[in-house]
Design an enzyme around this catalytic site. Structure first.
Site, PDB file in Angstrom:
ATOM      1  N   VAL A   1       0.692  -1.071  -0.102  1.00 25.07           N
ATOM      2  CA  VAL A   1      -0.175   0.044  -0.098  1.00 25.07           C
ATOM      3  C   VAL A   1       0.401   1.147  -0.353  1.00 25.07           C
ATOM      4  O   VAL A   1       0.747   2.590  -0.694  1.00 25.07           O
ATOM      5  CB  VAL A   1      -0.861  -0.229   1.351  1.00 25.07           C
ATOM      6  N   GLU A   2       1.629   1.035   0.947  1.00 22.21           N
ATOM      7  CA  GLU A   2       2.667   2.693   0.836  1.00 22.21           C
ATOM      8  C   GLU A   2       3.235   2.852  -0.423  1.00 22.21           C
ATOM      9  O   GLU A   2       3.832   4.094  -0.546  1.00 22.21           O
ATOM     10  CB  GLU A   2       3.838   2.484   1.661  1.00 22.21           C
ATOM     11  N   THR A   3       4.185   1.526  -0.895  1.00 22.87           N
ATOM     12  CA  THR A   3       4.910   1.967  -2.428  1.00 22.87           C
ATOM     13  C   THR A   3       4.531   0.786  -3.181  1.00 22.87           C
ATOM     14  O   THR A   3       5.979   0.732  -3.642  1.00 22.87           O
ATOM     15  CB  THR A   3       7.117   1.740  -1.445  1.00 22.87           C
TER      16      THR A   3
END
Length: 327
Positions: free
Chosen positions: A126-128
């Site tokens: 989700v982050e990167t």
């Protein structure tokens, strides 16, 4: 509130605070004065001149960053739009492949910190997008811009000073300190303060490398969750159905009840079956802009919110983690 010690600086602040953002951005001389005083403060706090010269080389006030700061997804997208964009099938397939590929180190990290591998990979995804999109912004420039802006100046000024300390300690070179427009860094997207508090040198090479070393990324994420209250024997939550006459005042993170109480109130799994009989305590959440879609969330959901206090974000991490182990 901006803090500048000189009388001239105080005058600059008064003028800048009275102007709209576009006018303040145009005040280049004022920004230059403020930046020199900030660098002097950093130097007085132990940041060397070579690091300061390199870190601030060509740093400018970026109006684009201020625009992004004012344009958060929970304001501009519905919950369904956000989830469809953030959790496409391609991301799920990639996540399953990463879970298999890095199984050995993920299992090792899980044993140390008590965080299930699927949640580590879900946060990473989700982050990167599993390290593919870590942000192309110069972290020092992004934090400098946000520290000069008046919305959360004190917070970002502190984060900037910590970022300079990370550079001084040689964990990353100034030119490689890339991240998001808000200053979140590396594959784990840690703010500088999170780096100091939670980043881990898992491979024991003397550097806490959340940019390129995956064991460090995984261990750092797990350490963050573990120290923030994660329960390795629990999941995050689940979508549920409410009866037609349900009291909407009970839909709040402030209200926590055991599963049996929710069951007695008519709450059921989304497929209509009974709630789990485990001794879990949960709260009901309806994401803003979610058309009434309801989730029963547990302690680990609250822990994810400590990483990023966004309902959309926490839901995306939880749902991706579930999809990574579904057929």
């Amino acid at each position: 509130m901006l803090k500048i010690s000189t009388k001239l600086g105080s005058l600059v602040v008064a003028v800048a605070m009275a102007m709209p953002i576009s006018s303040a951005v145009a005040a280049k001389k004022e920004f230059g004065l403020w930046l020199e005083e900030l660098k002097a403060e950093a130097h007085a706090n132990g940041i060397s001149k070579p690091i300061l010269d390199t870190a601030f080389r060509n740093v400018k006030f970026k109006e684009k960053i201020i625009t992004l700061d004012r344009k958060q997804p929970e304001v501009t997208q519905t919950f369904q739009q956000y989830m469809a964009k953030r959790l496409p099938k391609s991301l799920v397939d990639m996540g399953k492949a990463r879970l298999r590929k890095h199984k050995a180190v993920l299992d090792e990290v899980s044993r140390i910190y008590g965080v299930q591998p699927r949640f580590i990979v879900a946060l990473w995804g989700v982050e990167t997008r599993f390290g593919k999109y870590t942000g192309g912004f110069n972290v020092v420039e992004a934090l400098t811009t946000l520290a000069y802006d008046d919305r959360r100046a004190d917070y970002f000024r502190k984060e900037l000073m910590i970022a300079l300390r990370i550079l001084e300690d040689r964990h990353i070179k100034p030119g490689d300190m890339k991240g998001s427009w808000a200053g979140a860094m590396g594959q784990a997207q840690f703010m500088p303060s999170s780096f100091v508090n939670f980043a881990v040198d898992h491979d024991k090479d003397g550097r806490r490398d959340i940019w390129t070393t995956k064991p460090d990324v995984f261990a750092s994420a797990a350490n963050y969750l573990s120290k923030s209250g994660w329960r390795g024997d629990q999941t995050w939550g689940r979508e549920v159905k409410l009866p037609a006459d349900f009291d909407k005042n009970l839909i709040s993170l402030k209200i926590q009840k055991p599963m049996q109480e929710w069951q007695n109130l008519g709450v059921r799994k989304v497929n209509g079956t009974d709630l789990p009989t485990r001794q879990l305590v949960g709260s009901l959440v309806q994401p803003k802009g979610g058309n009434g879609q309801t989730f029963l969330v547990y302690n680990n959901y609250r822990t994810i919110l400590k990483w990023n206090y966004s309902t959309y974000f926490a839901m995306s991490v939880g749902q991706l983690a579930d999809k990574l182990v579904s057929p």
